[in-house]
Each structure stands twice: as C-alpha cells, then as structure tokens.
Scaffold this motif. Structure first.
Motif, PDB file in Angstrom:
ATOM      1  N   LYS A  15      -0.330   6.540   4.324  1.00 50.30           N
ATOM      2  CA  LYS A  15      -0.496   5.217   3.813  1.00 50.30           C
ATOM      3  C   LYS A  15      -0.080   4.242   4.646  1.00 50.30           C
ATOM      4  O   LYS A  15       1.036   3.908   4.970  1.00 50.30           O
ATOM      5  N   GLY A  16      -0.679   3.025   4.809  1.00 51.32           N
ATOM      6  CA  GLY A  16      -0.465   1.876   5.517  1.00 51.32           C
ATOM      7  C   GLY A  16      -0.204   2.206   7.079  1.00 51.32           C
ATOM      8  O   GLY A  16       0.119   1.197   7.911  1.00 51.32           O
ATOM      9  N   ALA A  17      -0.659   3.452   7.503  1.00 49.07           N
ATOM     10  CA  ALA A  17      -0.460   3.613   9.030  1.00 49.07           C
ATOM     11  C   ALA A  17      -1.322   2.732   9.809  1.00 49.07           C
ATOM     12  O   ALA A  17      -0.729   2.063  10.925  1.00 49.07           O
ATOM     13  N   TYR A  29      -4.325  -1.874  -5.262  1.00 48.80           N
ATOM     14  CA  TYR A  29      -5.023  -2.164  -4.184  1.00 48.80           C
ATOM     15  C   TYR A  29      -5.898  -1.240  -3.425  1.00 48.80           C
ATOM     16  O   TYR A  29      -5.450   0.118  -3.476  1.00 48.80           O
ATOM     17  N   THR A  30      -7.086  -1.252  -2.889  1.00 47.72           N
ATOM     18  CA  THR A  30      -7.581  -0.228  -2.492  1.00 47.72           C
ATOM     19  C   THR A  30      -7.778  -0.263  -0.885  1.00 47.72           C
ATOM     20  O   THR A  30      -8.155   0.883  -0.193  1.00 47.72           O
ATOM     21  N   SER A  31      -7.226  -1.161  -0.207  1.00 49.10           N
ATOM     22  CA  SER A  31      -7.330  -1.345   1.225  1.00 49.10           C
ATOM     23  C   SER A  31      -6.148  -2.590   1.636  1.00 49.10           C
ATOM     24  O   SER A  31      -5.865  -3.397   0.814  1.00 49.10           O
ATOM     25  N   THR A  87      10.240   3.374   3.016  1.00 52.75           N
ATOM     26  CA  THR A  87       9.808   2.149   1.853  1.00 52.75           C
ATOM     27  C   THR A  87      10.038   2.545   0.576  1.00 52.75           C
ATOM     28  O   THR A  87      10.605   1.576  -0.118  1.00 52.75           O
ATOM     29  N   ARG A  88       9.725   3.720   0.036  1.00 52.13           N
ATOM     30  CA  ARG A  88       9.738   4.217  -1.179  1.00 52.13           C
ATOM     31  C   ARG A  88      11.605   4.273  -1.682  1.00 52.13           C
ATOM     32  O   ARG A  88      11.597   3.723  -2.778  1.00 52.13           O
ATOM     33  N   LEU A  89      12.397   4.677  -0.552  1.00 57.78           N
ATOM     34  CA  LEU A  89      13.734   4.821  -0.989  1.00 57.78           C
ATOM     35  C   LEU A  89      14.419   3.472  -0.968  1.00 57.78           C
ATOM     36  O   LEU A  89      15.155   3.384  -1.834  1.00 57.78           O
ATOM     37  N   GLN A  90      13.950   2.369  -0.265  1.00 61.80           N
ATOM     38  CA  GLN A  90      14.506   0.981  -0.269  1.00 61.80           C
ATOM     39  C   GLN A  90      13.951   0.255  -1.551  1.00 61.80           C
ATOM     40  O   GLN A  90      14.512  -0.884  -1.666  1.00 61.80           O
ATOM     41  N   LEU A 130       0.774  -1.232   0.052  1.00 62.73           N
ATOM     42  CA  LEU A 130      -0.023  -0.165   0.090  1.00 62.73           C
ATOM     43  C   LEU A 130       0.850   1.169  -0.151  1.00 62.73           C
ATOM     44  O   LEU A 130       0.514   2.342  -0.612  1.00 62.73           O
ATOM     45  N   GLN A 131       1.893   1.264   0.650  1.00 64.61           N
ATOM     46  CA  GLN A 131       2.909   2.399   0.755  1.00 64.61           C
ATOM     47  C   GLN A 131       3.458   2.590  -0.463  1.00 64.61           C
ATOM     48  O   GLN A 131       3.739   3.873  -0.840  1.00 64.61           O
TER      49      GLN A 131
END
Length: 322
Positions: free
Chosen positions: A286-288, A46-48, A251-254, A36-37
């Motif tokens: 996102k994903g919290a 995915y929506t959820s 997460t985005r950077l990795q 999700l992130q």
C-alpha cells in the motif's frame, strides 16, 4: 585520500537545503501515502493517490494537502543533513586505506547513515503521521455519520450529526506525548523505523554511488548535474519500494488514533501478522507507488544540491567530490 577532508558544516547545510526543497515539492504525495497505508479493509475512504488528493482538496482546501508539513520542514533539515553527512563520514573512514570502496563497505556506510538518522526521523514521522491522518479519520467519521442519518431517516428515528473533532497541532501532540509517555512517546515505532531506514540506506547509497559513477566523464571530473539527479531518483525509487512493507507497519504502529473497527497492534510482529491475515500480502505494498514518487525527486534533488556543493560555494570552501 589522506588530504581529502570533509567539511561537516557544508554537508549539513547542503543536506538541509536539499531537504527543504524536496519536502516542499512532494509533501502532498507523502500525505496520500500515509492515508492510503492506514486504510484497512472495509474502512476505505480513498481508492487511489489521485482520489485521495482530490478529496483532500475538496474537504480541507489546497493547504490541507500540506497538513504536517511544518513538522517536516522543521525537522527535515537535521534529518537529511545527518543522513547525507553520516554516509559521507562513514565512506571517508572506510576508504582511509586508499582503496576503492567495495560494495560491502558502501553498504556498511549506508547502514551507519540509516542508524544515525532515526534520532530525528522517528519523532518527525510520529508527529507528521498524526497530522496527516487526521483528515482521513474525519472523512471516515463523516461518511459513517451520513450513513447513520440515512438509516435513521429510514427507521423514522431522529439522527444527530456527530460533532467535529478538533484537529491537533504539532505542539499539542508533542506536549501530550511528553506528558503522558515521556520522551519514549516521541520514539514510538523506533524499531520499525530502524527496520525501514537502515535497509533503505544499505540499498540507496551504494546504488546511487555506482549509478553516479557510470555517468562520470573519462577525464575524472564529477558527474554532470543530470546524472546525479537521475541516479538519485532511480536509487531512491528502488530502495523505497524494497522497504515499503516495513514502512506500512511503521505507519500503522505510529498512528495513535484509529478509525471505527480498525485493528490495534502491540508491536511490529503483531502488526505484520494482522495485516497479512486480514488484508493479504498486497497490503504491504500500500502506498508503494506514492512512496516511490516521493523518494525519487526528494533524493534526486538532495543529491544534486549535495554534489553541486552549494554550501561550499557559500562558505568559500573547496568542493570535494565524494
């Protein structure tokens, strides 16, 4: 306080046992959080959380929810052990004067624990994220391929289905990263990991200690089983949500692989700027709720194992209440 000694082997064993149990229980939710992130606007698969898990089971089978779990199960023992033992060690060092720890000293101990753990956390997260996100990228390619086929049928052009990309293993990823980037390849996103884990520990450990203290009997005995569990859950959830923006950026950077038309990032600030500009402030959350659902039982279980002193019992050592 002078006679209070920390059995480091016992703390390491307790941390390891807690990590193994916790990860096994909550890993599918963590997989949903990562996917999700990593989704960017216009590329949503995915929506959820529930939608992600259902689609994962349909396309990858039940064990698809555990992609990357082997990495976590291997490295979570030293990771959780270092985190819990380091916090215990720093609290002990900061309370040698015999005085009750102040909130500042509790936060300082948490800061030390968070700093120590990234030695293991960063490469563990680096490998885990690639394995977890592979399914999302495959699903995205499948959707785009289906759209292309429909478009080709409408225009009368023959369509060719894109070949499936083989999914990497943790061993292959490690070997490729070491070959191409050296040891630094495994530590990509180290700064973002520090910015997530140090504040997390600063919030989590003092909050847990004070919540757990509220449930301690007047007789001075250690807090009951359920109090340690609930204190770990509440403190873990609060800390997880508080640092979720840093977790999204990390997460985005990795993530080494990108989907079609997804942004690339040169660093922490560049990533944060692009997320804010292209996806809005809400993207940082996102994903919290997934992360809260992961961290709550993970640290609840960890603190119960830790406070029960399972390793002390196995090793025949006296149980010391922190």
């Amino acid at each position: 306080m002078a006679d209070k000694q920390i059995s480091l082997p016992a703390k390491l064993i307790n941390g390891g046992i807690a990590g193994l149990i916790g990860v096994t229980c909550v890993f599918p939710i963590d997989l949903a959080k990562t996917r999700l992130q990593n989704q960017q606007n216009g590329q949503r698969v995915y929506t959820s959380m529930s939608d992600c898990l259902i689609k994962t089971i349909r396309s990858e089978g039940y064990f698809g929810m555990y992609r990357g779990a082997a990495v976590n199960l291997t490295l979570v023992t030293p990771e959780k052990a270092i985190k819990l033992a380091a916090n215990d060690f720093f609290r002990y060092q900061l309370s040698k004067d015999g005085q009750k720890l102040t909130l500042f000293k509790e936060m300082l101990a948490g800061c030390g624990a968070g700093t120590c753990q990234v030695i293991v956390t960063t490469p563990m997260e680096m490998l885990k994220i690639q394995l977890q996100d592979a399914g999302r990228l495959a699903a995205q390619r499948k959707i785009l391929s289906a759209q292309a086929q429909l478009s080709g049928q409408g225009s009368g052009q023959p369509s060719v289905e894109a070949p499936a990309t083989p999914r990497p293993t943790a061993t292959q990823l490690t070997r490729d990263l070491l070959r191409s980037r050296g040891i630094a390849g495994l530590y990509k996103g180290l700064g973002a990991t520090l910015l997530r884990d140090v504040p997390f520990s600063i919030v989590y450990f003092p909050l847990f200690a004070n919540l757990n203290e509220l449930g301690r009997p007047a007789s001075g005995e250690k807090s009951p089983f359920y109090v340690s569990f609930l204190a770990g859950c509440v403190a873990g959830s609060a800390a997880a949500v508080a640092v979720n923006p840093c977790d999204v950026v990390k997460t985005r950077l990795q993530s080494l692989q990108r989907g079609i038309n997804e942004d690339t990032y040169s660093g922490f600030l560049d990533c944060a700027r692009k997320i804010l500009r292209n996806e809005g402030p809400s993207a940082f959350l996102k994903g919290a709720y997934c992360r809260a659902l992961v961290i709550a039982p993970l640290f609840g279980i960890a603190q119960v194992v830790y406070f029960l002193g399972i390793a002390e019992t196995l090793l025949g050592l006296p149980r010391v209440q922190p």
